[in-house]
Write a protein that holds these residues in place. Structure first.
Motif, PDB file in Angstrom:
ATOM      1  N   VAL A 101      38.769  44.541  39.415  1.00 30.34           N
ATOM      2  CA  VAL A 101      37.399  44.062  39.663  1.00 30.34           C
ATOM      3  C   VAL A 101      36.453  44.577  38.598  1.00 30.34           C
ATOM      4  N   ASP A 102      36.482  45.894  38.357  1.00 36.76           N
ATOM      5  CA  ASP A 102      35.561  46.492  37.386  1.00 36.76           C
ATOM      6  C   ASP A 102      35.869  46.080  35.953  1.00 36.76           C
ATOM      7  N   ALA A 103      37.115  45.638  35.693  1.00 36.12           N
ATOM      8  CA  ALA A 103      37.456  45.162  34.347  1.00 36.12           C
ATOM      9  C   ALA A 103      36.576  43.977  33.968  1.00 36.12           C
ATOM     10  N   PHE A 104      36.431  43.023  34.886  1.00 42.07           N
ATOM     11  CA  PHE A 104      35.597  41.852  34.600  1.00 42.07           C
ATOM     12  C   PHE A 104      34.112  42.220  34.586  1.00 42.07           C
ATOM     13  N   LYS A 105      33.718  43.199  35.427  1.00 44.79           N
ATOM     14  CA  LYS A 105      32.319  43.656  35.397  1.00 44.79           C
ATOM     15  C   LYS A 105      31.979  44.295  34.060  1.00 44.79           C
ATOM     16  N   THR A 106      32.964  45.003  33.492  1.00 48.33           N
ATOM     17  CA  THR A 106      32.748  45.677  32.207  1.00 48.33           C
ATOM     18  C   THR A 106      32.696  44.678  31.055  1.00 48.33           C
ATOM     19  N   LEU A 107      33.625  43.714  31.051  1.00 48.42           N
ATOM     20  CA  LEU A 107      33.723  42.770  29.933  1.00 48.42           C
ATOM     21  C   LEU A 107      32.750  41.602  30.058  1.00 48.42           C
ATOM     22  N   ALA A 108      32.313  41.302  31.270  1.00 47.31           N
ATOM     23  CA  ALA A 108      31.360  40.196  31.475  1.00 47.31           C
ATOM     24  C   ALA A 108      30.308  40.608  32.499  1.00 47.31           C
ATOM     25  N   PRO A 109      29.430  41.572  32.125  1.00 51.79           N
ATOM     26  CA  PRO A 109      28.414  42.051  33.069  1.00 51.79           C
ATOM     27  C   PRO A 109      27.448  40.928  33.466  1.00 51.79           C
ATOM     28  N   ASP A 110      26.915  41.043  34.671  1.00 51.58           N
ATOM     29  CA  ASP A 110      25.943  40.062  35.178  1.00 51.58           C
ATOM     30  C   ASP A 110      26.512  38.638  35.172  1.00 51.58           C
ATOM     31  N   SER A 111      27.800  38.522  35.498  1.00 51.84           N
ATOM     32  CA  SER A 111      28.421  37.203  35.584  1.00 51.84           C
ATOM     33  C   SER A 111      29.177  37.096  36.912  1.00 51.84           C
ATOM     34  N   GLN A 112      29.757  35.935  37.151  1.00 50.42           N
ATOM     35  CA  GLN A 112      30.533  35.715  38.372  1.00 50.42           C
ATOM     36  C   GLN A 112      32.019  36.018  38.176  1.00 50.42           C
ATOM     37  N   TRP A 113      32.418  36.450  36.980  1.00 48.77           N
ATOM     38  CA  TRP A 113      33.838  36.635  36.690  1.00 48.77           C
ATOM     39  C   TRP A 113      34.538  37.706  37.534  1.00 48.77           C
ATOM     40  N   PRO A 114      33.836  38.743  38.026  1.00 45.35           N
ATOM     41  CA  PRO A 114      34.544  39.719  38.874  1.00 45.35           C
ATOM     42  C   PRO A 114      35.236  39.107  40.099  1.00 45.35           C
ATOM     43  N   TRP A 115      34.855  37.870  40.481  1.00 48.17           N
ATOM     44  CA  TRP A 115      35.538  37.241  41.620  1.00 48.17           C
ATOM     45  C   TRP A 115      37.024  37.039  41.326  1.00 48.17           C
ATOM     46  N   VAL A 116      37.378  36.907  40.038  1.00 47.94           N
ATOM     47  CA  VAL A 116      38.794  36.754  39.682  1.00 47.94           C
ATOM     48  C   VAL A 116      39.549  38.030  40.054  1.00 47.94           C
ATOM     49  N   GLY A 117      38.951  39.183  39.729  1.00 47.89           N
ATOM     50  CA  GLY A 117      39.575  40.453  40.088  1.00 47.89           C
ATOM     51  C   GLY A 117      39.639  40.650  41.594  1.00 47.89           C
ATOM     52  N   ARG A 118      38.561  40.302  42.286  1.00 45.29           N
ATOM     53  CA  ARG A 118      38.563  40.438  43.752  1.00 45.29           C
ATOM     54  C   ARG A 118      39.634  39.553  44.377  1.00 45.29           C
ATOM     55  N   MET A 119      39.770  38.347  43.848  1.00 46.28           N
ATOM     56  CA  MET A 119      40.790  37.435  44.352  1.00 46.28           C
ATOM     57  C   MET A 119      42.186  38.010  44.117  1.00 46.28           C
ATOM     58  N   GLY A 120      42.396  38.611  42.943  1.00 46.65           N
ATOM     59  CA  GLY A 120      43.691  39.216  42.634  1.00 46.65           C
ATOM     60  C   GLY A 120      44.015  40.379  43.554  1.00 46.65           C
ATOM     61  N   VAL A 121      43.014  41.231  43.831  1.00 46.65           N
ATOM     62  CA  VAL A 121      43.221  42.380  44.720  1.00 46.65           C
ATOM     63  C   VAL A 121      43.542  41.897  46.135  1.00 46.65           C
ATOM     64  N   ALA A 122      42.775  40.913  46.615  1.00 46.39           N
ATOM     65  CA  ALA A 122      43.031  40.354  47.949  1.00 46.39           C
ATOM     66  C   ALA A 122      44.415  39.713  48.004  1.00 46.39           C
ATOM     67  N   ALA A 123      44.788  39.024  46.920  1.00 44.10           N
ATOM     68  CA  ALA A 123      46.110  38.377  46.868  1.00 44.10           C
ATOM     69  C   ALA A 123      47.226  39.410  46.945  1.00 44.10           C
ATOM     70  N   CYS A 124      47.079  40.534  46.242  1.00 44.70           N
ATOM     71  CA  CYS A 124      48.094  41.588  46.286  1.00 44.70           C
ATOM     72  C   CYS A 124      48.226  42.169  47.689  1.00 44.70           C
ATOM     73  N   PHE A 125      47.093  42.331  48.363  1.00 48.50           N
ATOM     74  CA  PHE A 125      47.110  42.843  49.738  1.00 48.50           C
ATOM     75  C   PHE A 125      47.906  41.911  50.647  1.00 48.50           C
ATOM     76  N   VAL A 126      47.568  40.630  50.591  1.00 50.03           N
ATOM     77  CA  VAL A 126      48.245  39.640  51.448  1.00 50.03           C
ATOM     78  C   VAL A 126      49.695  39.446  51.013  1.00 50.03           C
ATOM     79  N   LEU A 127      49.914  39.373  49.694  1.00 46.26           N
ATOM     80  CA  LEU A 127      51.262  39.168  49.165  1.00 46.26           C
ATOM     81  C   LEU A 127      52.198  40.288  49.618  1.00 46.26           C
ATOM     82  N   LEU A 128      51.719  41.534  49.548  1.00 50.02           N
ATOM     83  CA  LEU A 128      52.566  42.658  49.956  1.00 50.02           C
ATOM     84  C   LEU A 128      52.821  42.642  51.461  1.00 50.02           C
TER      85      LEU A 128
END
Length: 445
Positions: A73-100
Motif C-alpha cells: 500500500v505505502d509503495a504506491f503512496k510513496t511513488l504516486a502521492p496524492d493519487s488513487q493508485w494505493p488502491w492497487v496495493g490495498r486490493m493486493g493485500v486483501a487478495a492475499c488475505f482471501v487467497l490464503l
C-alpha cells in the motif's frame, strides 16, 4: 529500514521469491492443465508466454517494491502521492488475505494425504476417488489440517524476513529440487515411461489451437505469483545492489524447471500404467496414488511426493501472509509477532466456509458457486488480472520513463537494449495479453 526486515543475501531473496511463485500452480495445476491441452505444445507455449508476459510484469513489481522500500500500500503512496493508485496495493493485500484463506484449505488436504500415506490408507486396494471424496467432506478433518497448515505458516512468518521466511526457504527449496529430481529419475525408468516423456517434450501440433494458447497464457500469467502484490512486498526488503533482471530470470527458470520436473514425475508414470493424462484437477489426489501403488516402495514415494507439494504450498503461503503483515506493521518489526498470530487466526476463521464447501456447506451456493469456488474465481479470474494490468500500466505509463529505467538499472549488468525492450513489452504486449486472459477467463471469448 529496520535491519531485521531485509534479506540477508541475494540467494535468500531468490529462493524465497521462487518459493512464492512455485506453489500449487507448478505442481498441481500445470500437470493437469498440460495433460488436458496436449502436453508438449502447451509446455512450449507456456514457456514462451512466461518469458514474454509474466516475467516483465514480475520485474515491474520488483521495481515498485525496491524503489519505494515499502509495503504494497505505502509503495504506491510513496511513488504516486496524492493519487488513487494505493488502491492497487490495498486490493493486493486483501487478495492475499482471501487467497490464503482457501489456499490453506488445499494445503490442509495435502497434509492430510501425507498422513494417509504414513497411516496405511494409501495402499494398492484403496478406492482413491472415494478416499479423496471422504477427505474433503470430513468437516473435523479438513478444519484440523487447515488449522495445522496455517499454524506452520504463522510460525515461520512471525520469525521475520531473514530469520523466518528466508531461513525456511533455504532448506525447503533445495529439498524440493533434490527430491523432485530423484522422483523424476525413478519415474522415467519405468516400463513405457518414454511415452510420457514424449507427451511432455515432443509437440503434437494438432493441439496448437487458440484455446491451448489462451490456457498456456493463463498458466504463465499465474506462474510467477504476480497480480497480488507479493513480489512488491518481497522486493521492498532488497538493497539497491540487487540485480533485479538476473534475480527475475533465476526465479522464472526455477519455476519452469519445477513445472518440467512435475511433468517428468507424473506423465511417465501415468503412461507406464495405462492411465489418461487428461484427468483434470484430481490428478495428484486420485490418479497419482493409484500410479504410485504400482511402483516398488510406492507408498513411501507417494509420501515423499506429497511432502514436496507441502513444501511448495507453504513457501507460497509465506509470501501471502507476509504481504498482509507488512501492510499492517508498516516497518515496525516489534509488532510482527502479535500481528502475525492475530491475522493468521483471522485468515483461518475466514477460510472455514471454504473448508466446509465440499461437505456440510456443499449445498450453499452464491451465484451458483460454493464459497471455495467463488473466492477462487474472484481472485484468479478478476483480482489477479486487474492487479497485474494495473502494475504494468503504472510502471509503463504513469511513472516517468527515464526514472523507471534508471531505478531498475541500479545494480544490473544487463545491456541497456534489453532493459528498454522490457519496458516496451511492459507498455504494449503485456497489457494486451493480460486483457485477453481476463476476457477469456470471464468466458467472454
Amino acid at each position: 529500514m529496520n535491519a531485521s526486515a531485509s534479506w540477508s543475501s541475494k540467494l535468500g531473496f531468490i529462493l524465497s521469491a521462487a518459493g512464492s511463485a512455485i506453489g500449487l500452480g507448478a505442481i498441481w495445476k500445470f500437470p493437469y492443465t498440460a495433460g488436458t491441452n496436449g502436453g508438449a505444445v502447451f509446455f512450449l507455449l507456456f514457456l514462451l508466454f512466461t518469458v514474454l508476459v509474466a516475467l516483465p510484469v514480475q520485474l515491474a513489481e520488483f521495481y515498485i517494491g525496491r524503489t519505494s522500500g515499502k509495503n504494497a500500500v505505502d509503495a504506491f503512496k510513496t511513488l504516486a502521492p496524492d493519487s488513487q493508485w494505493p488502491w492497487v496495493g490495498r486490493m493486493g493485500v486483501a487478495a492475499c488475505f482471501v487467497l490464503l484463506s482457501f489456499y490453506s484449505v488445499v494445503g490442509g488436504w495435502v497434509l492430510d494425504y501425507v498422513a494417509h500415506a504414513f497411516t496405511g490408507q494409501i495402499h494398492p486396494d484403496a478406492d482413491f476417488e472415494a478416499l479423496f471424496g471422504a477427505t474433503i467432506a470430513n468437516p473435523w478433518s479438513v478444519l484440523f489440517y487447515q488449522g495445522l497448515f496455517m499454524l506452520m505458516t504463522v510460525w515461520v512468518v512471525k520469525g521475520g524476513i531473514s530469520d523466518g521466511i528466508e531461513k525456511a526457504n533455504r532448506y525447503l527449496m533445495p529439498a524440493l529440487f533434490v527430491l523432485f529430481i530423484l522422483l523424476a529419475v525413478r519415474s522415467m525408468t519405468l516400463p513405457n515411461a518414454t511415452r510420457g516423456v514424449s507427451f511432455l517434450l515432443e509437440p503434437d501440433w494438432s493441439y496448437f489451437t487458440p484455446q491451448t494458447m489462451l490456457m498456456a497464457l493463463g498458466q504463465a500469467f499465474f506462474a510467477l505469483s504476480i497480480g497480488v502484490s507479493t513480489m512488491i512486498t518481497y522486493a521492498s526488503y532488497l538493497s539497491k545492489k540487487q540485480d533485479l533482471f538476473r534475480s527475475g530470470n533465476s526465479i522464472m527458470w526455477m519455476n519452469l524447471l519445477v513445472s518440467l520436473l512435475a511433468g517428468l514425475v507424473i506423465f511417465p508414470a501415468v503412461f507406464a500404467f495405462g492411465f489418461e493424462p487428461s484427468q483434470g484437477p484430481g490428478l495428484i489426489f486420485i490418479v497419482l496414488p493409484a500410479v504410485f501403488m504400482k511402483i516398488p516402495f510406492g507408498t513411501a514415494l507417494f509420501a515423499v511426493f506429497m511432502l514436496l507439494v507441502v513444501f511448495a504450498t507453504l513457501t507460497s503461503a509465506f509470501s501471502m501472509l507476509e504481504t498482509v503483515i507488512a501492510a499492517t506493521i508498516r516497518q515496525d518489526e516489534h509488532k510482527r509477532k502479535n500481528h502475525t498470530w492475530l491475522i493468521g487466526i483471522a485468515i483461518f476463521i475466514v477460510g472455514i466456509p471454504s473448508a466446509l464447501s465440499f461437505g456440510v456447506l456443499g449445498e450453499f451456493k452464491v451465484f451458483g458457486k460454493t464459497v471455495f469456488d467463488l473466492w477462487d474465481y474472484m481472485i484468479s479470474a478478476v483480482i489477479m488480472p486487474i492487479g497485474a494490468l494495473s502494475v504494468a500500466i503504472f510502471t509503463g505509463w504513469v511513472r516517468n520513463k527515464q526514472s523507471v529505467l534508471e531505478n531498475i538499472s541500479e545494480g544490473s549488468t544487463v545491456p541497456k537494449t534489453l532493459i528498454h525492450l522490457w519496458l516496451n513489452i511492459l507498455r504494449f504486449l503485456a497489457p494486451i495479453a493480460i486483457i485477453i486472459v481476463f476476457i477469456n477467463t470471464l468466458g467472454w471469448i
